[in-house]
Design a protein around this motif. Structure first.
Motif, PDB file in Angstrom:
ATOM      1  N   HIS A  21       0.734  -0.666   0.223  1.00 54.81           N
ATOM      2  CA  HIS A  21      -0.040  -0.291   0.358  1.00 54.81           C
ATOM      3  C   HIS A  21       0.801   1.029   0.392  1.00 54.81           C
ATOM      4  CE1 HIS A  21      -3.124   3.267   1.421  1.00 54.81           C
ATOM      5  NE2 HIS A  21      -3.779   2.227   0.473  1.00 54.81           N
ATOM      6  N   TYR A  23       1.435   3.587   1.625  1.00 51.56           N
ATOM      7  CA  TYR A  23       1.711   4.402   3.104  1.00 51.56           C
ATOM      8  C   TYR A  23       2.556   3.282   4.010  1.00 51.56           C
ATOM      9  CZ  TYR A  23      -2.786   6.598   4.082  1.00 51.56           C
ATOM     10  OH  TYR A  23      -4.320   7.402   2.882  1.00 51.56           O
ATOM     11  N   ASP A  37      -3.133   1.804  -4.437  1.00 51.63           N
ATOM     12  CA  ASP A  37      -4.890   2.025  -3.217  1.00 51.63           C
ATOM     13  C   ASP A  37      -5.270   0.794  -3.061  1.00 51.63           C
ATOM     14  OD1 ASP A  37      -6.844   2.086  -5.637  1.00 51.63           O
ATOM     15  OD2 ASP A  37      -6.770   4.259  -4.996  1.00 51.63           O
ATOM     16  N   SER A  38      -6.734   1.227  -1.860  1.00 51.83           N
ATOM     17  CA  SER A  38      -7.079  -0.290  -1.292  1.00 51.83           C
ATOM     18  C   SER A  38      -7.803  -0.612  -2.793  1.00 51.83           C
ATOM     19  CB  SER A  38      -7.759   0.398  -0.400  1.00 51.83           C
ATOM     20  OG  SER A  38      -7.434   0.753   0.258  1.00 51.83           O
ATOM     21  N   PHE A  60      -7.292  -6.187   6.887  1.00 49.96           N
ATOM     22  CA  PHE A  60      -8.070  -6.123   6.034  1.00 49.96           C
ATOM     23  C   PHE A  60      -8.255  -5.828   4.432  1.00 49.96           C
ATOM     24  CE2 PHE A  60      -8.117  -1.335   5.575  1.00 49.96           C
ATOM     25  CZ  PHE A  60      -8.333  -1.270   4.810  1.00 49.96           C
ATOM     26  N   MET A  61      -6.932  -5.435   3.739  1.00 56.66           N
ATOM     27  CA  MET A  61      -6.203  -5.461   2.577  1.00 56.66           C
ATOM     28  C   MET A  61      -6.309  -7.370   2.306  1.00 56.66           C
ATOM     29  SD  MET A  61      -4.215  -2.136   2.701  1.00 56.66           S
ATOM     30  CE  MET A  61      -5.023  -0.400   3.012  1.00 56.66           C
ATOM     31  N   TYR A 109     -17.205  -0.075   3.416  1.00 61.51           N
ATOM     32  CA  TYR A 109     -16.278   0.619   2.973  1.00 61.51           C
ATOM     33  C   TYR A 109     -15.149  -0.728   3.148  1.00 61.51           C
ATOM     34  CZ  TYR A 109     -12.037   3.956   3.318  1.00 61.51           C
ATOM     35  OH  TYR A 109     -11.181   4.913   2.755  1.00 61.51           O
ATOM     36  N   ASN A 111     -12.456  -1.289   4.640  1.00 58.51           N
ATOM     37  CA  ASN A 111     -12.102  -0.988   5.207  1.00 58.51           C
ATOM     38  C   ASN A 111     -12.809  -1.733   7.055  1.00 58.51           C
ATOM     39  OD1 ASN A 111     -10.408   0.533   4.002  1.00 58.51           O
ATOM     40  ND2 ASN A 111     -10.061   1.987   5.718  1.00 58.51           N
ATOM     41  N   SER A 126     -12.244   4.921  -0.851  1.00 64.82           N
ATOM     42  CA  SER A 126     -12.675   6.039  -0.965  1.00 64.82           C
ATOM     43  C   SER A 126     -12.193   6.354  -2.500  1.00 64.82           C
ATOM     44  CB  SER A 126     -11.259   5.701  -0.549  1.00 64.82           C
ATOM     45  OG  SER A 126      -9.828   6.068  -0.899  1.00 64.82           O
ATOM     46  N   HIS A 171      -6.649  10.306   9.934  1.00 69.71           N
ATOM     47  CA  HIS A 171      -7.319  11.663   9.408  1.00 69.71           C
ATOM     48  C   HIS A 171      -8.211  12.847   9.531  1.00 69.71           C
ATOM     49  CE1 HIS A 171      -5.549   8.876   6.083  1.00 69.71           C
ATOM     50  NE2 HIS A 171      -5.524   9.645   5.306  1.00 69.71           N
ATOM     51  N   HIS A 194      -7.202  13.160   1.794  1.00 71.37           N
ATOM     52  CA  HIS A 194      -8.317  12.793   1.322  1.00 71.37           C
ATOM     53  C   HIS A 194      -9.528  12.717   2.304  1.00 71.37           C
ATOM     54  CE1 HIS A 194      -8.543   7.689   2.655  1.00 71.37           C
ATOM     55  NE2 HIS A 194      -8.269   7.781   1.593  1.00 71.37           N
ATOM     56  N   GLU A 196     -11.588  10.621   4.260  1.00 71.08           N
ATOM     57  CA  GLU A 196     -11.865  10.224   5.277  1.00 71.08           C
ATOM     58  C   GLU A 196     -11.715  11.400   6.671  1.00 71.08           C
ATOM     59  OE1 GLU A 196      -8.613   6.816   6.338  1.00 71.08           O
ATOM     60  OE2 GLU A 196      -9.868   5.795   4.728  1.00 71.08           O
ATOM     61  N   SER A 210      -8.608   9.864  -3.480  1.00 69.00           N
ATOM     62  CA  SER A 210      -7.836   8.776  -2.679  1.00 69.00           C
ATOM     63  C   SER A 210      -6.327   8.774  -2.776  1.00 69.00           C
ATOM     64  CB  SER A 210      -8.734   7.229  -3.069  1.00 69.00           C
ATOM     65  OG  SER A 210      -7.954   7.531  -5.139  1.00 69.00           O
ATOM     66  N   THR A 211      -5.758   7.463  -2.006  1.00 69.57           N
ATOM     67  CA  THR A 211      -3.910   7.659  -2.861  1.00 69.57           C
ATOM     68  C   THR A 211      -3.794   7.680  -3.881  1.00 69.57           C
ATOM     69  OG1 THR A 211      -4.114   5.697  -2.039  1.00 69.57           O
ATOM     70  CG2 THR A 211      -3.755   7.319  -0.194  1.00 69.57           C
TER      71      THR A 211
END
Ligand code: 13P
Ligand code: SF4
Length: 299
Positions: A21, A23, A37-38, A60-61, A109, A111, A126, A171, A194, A196, A210-211
Motif C-alpha cells: 500500500h 503508506y 491504493d486499496s 483488511f487489505m 468501506y 476498511n 475511497s 485523518h 483524503h 476520511e 484516494s491515495t
C-alpha cells in the motif's frame, strides 16, 4: 547475501509477488513489485499468476486479497498490523442498524473485517464510494464505518445516507488550521485531502482524493502539493514525480498510521522464509464477503 538479495531470490523460488500500500515504509515501497491504493491492490490481487501474494499493508487489505484469490497463499508479514477503523465496526451494531432501516442497502468501506463485509450488500473504497452509492437501487444507504467518507459521499447524492460512527484517527485529526498553516508556508500550492478527513476540512481543500487519485492528480498539477493524508504518501509521490514539491499537511506531530509502519524489509524476508502469516477466512464468511467485493468490482 543482503536482505534485499535474499528477498529477490526467495520470491523467485517460491513464485511470489510482493505488493504494498502507498503508506508503507520507504524501504518496503522500494522492494515491492507493485504499489497501489486499496482498490488497485484488490484488483491486482485477483489477476496475479503467482502462487503467493506477500501483502504489505493492513489486515483488511490482505483479507480482501485472500477473498478474491482463495486458491492462493496470502501472507501478511506482520499479523498485528490491523486498521483501527476496521476494528470499530461491531457486527451487532450493524445488525441493529439493518433492523432499524430494513429498506436500506448496506454499503461497506473495504476498511472492515471480512465478517462485516459478509453482512453487506456491496463494498466500496475511497476511490469509488460515490459511484457505488449512486449505483444502488435503494434511496436509503447504511454507510459503514467511516462517518467522514459518508459525509463526503452525501455531497454528491440525494439518497439518505445513514453513517456508522467510525473514523480513522490518522485523518480525523486534520483541522482547518492545519490547512491554513500549510498554505501560508507554501503559498503557491494546492491541497490534496483524503476523504476520511472531517467535513469542515474537506470543504476548504482543493482536491478530495484516494491515495491512487492523488498520484494521478499530481501529474496534472504544476503547483506545489500539500499532501493531506498519511505522511508516507509524500515519499510515494516523490518516487513518481521527483521534480515536483510535496509537503505533508501535518508535520508536528506527523500523521502516521502506526499499523502500516509495522512491516519492514526484515518482516517481508521472514514472511517468505517461514510462509507467515497466512490469511485464512471461514468459508461461509468468505463467500458472502466475496459477493459484496465482487459487486463493487463489477461497477
Ligand atoms: P486508499 O484506498 O485511498 O489508499 O485508502 C486506504 C486507507 O486505509 C486510507 O486510510
Ligand atoms: Fe486504517 Fe486509518 Fe491506517 Fe488507513 S490510515 S489503515 S484507515 S487506521
Amino acid at each position: 547475501m543482503s536482505i534485499i538479495e535474499n528477498i529477490t531470490k526467495l520470491k523467485k523460488e517460491l513464485n511470489a509477488v510482493i505488493i504494498a500500500h502507498n503508506y508503507q515504509l520507504p524501504e518496503v515501497q522500494d522492494i515491492a513489485d507493485h504499489l497501489g491504493d486499496s482498490l488497485e491492490l484488490s484488483r491486482m490481487s485477483a489477476a496475479f499468476n503467482e502462487k503467493i501474494i506477500v501483502f504489505c499493508g493492513v489486515k483488511f487489505m490482505a483479507e480482501t486479497a485472500k477473498i478474491l484469490s482463495p486458491n492462493k497463499t496470502v501472507l501478511l508479514p506482520e499479523i498485528s498490523a490491523g486498521c483501527d477503523m476496521a476494528q470499530m465496526t461491531e457486527p451487532w451494531k450493524l445488525e441493529e442498524m439493518k433492523n432499524k432501516y430494513p429498506d436500506a442497502k448496506v454499503v461497506t468501506y473495504v476498511n472492515t473485517t471480512a465478517e462485516i463485509k459478509a453482512m453487506s450488500d456491496i463494498c466500496c473504497t475511497s476511490a469509488n464510494a460515490v459511484e457505488v452509492v449512486k449505483s444502488m437501487r435503494s434511496n436509503r444507504i447504511i454507510f459503514v464505518p467511516d462517518r467522514n467518507l459518508a459525509s463526503y459521499v452525501q455531497r454528491f447524492t440525494d439518497k439518505e445516507i445513514i453513517p456508522y460512527d467510525g473514523y480513522c484517527y490518522v485523518h480525523d485529526q486534520f483541522t482547518i488550521e492545519d490547512i491554513e498553516k500549510a498554505r501560508s508556508k507554501h503559498p503557491d500550492s494546492v491541497v490534496f485531502l483524503h476523504p476520511e478527513s472531517p467535513k469542515e476540512v474537506a470543504d476548504i481543500a482543493d482536491f478530495i482524493l484516494s491515495t491512487g487519485g492523488m498520484i494521478r492528480q499530481a501529474k496534472e498539477t504544476n503547483k506545489d502539493i500539500i499532501v493531506g493524508t498519511e505522511n508516507e504518501m509524500v515519499y510515494r509521490l516523490k518516487r513518481e514525480y521527483p521534480n515536483k514539491n510535496f509537503y505533508p499537511l501535518k508535520e508536528n506531530p506527523p500523521a502516521i498510521c502506526t499499523n502500516m509502519k509495522k512491516i519492514t524489509i526484515n518482516s517481508v524476508l521472514k514472511a517468505l522464509e517461514n510462509q507467515q502469516y497466512s490469511i485464512n477466512i471461514d468459508d461461509e464468511i468468505a463467500e458472502k464477503a466475496f459477493n459484496a467485493i465482487n459487486a463493487m468490482l463489477k461497477i
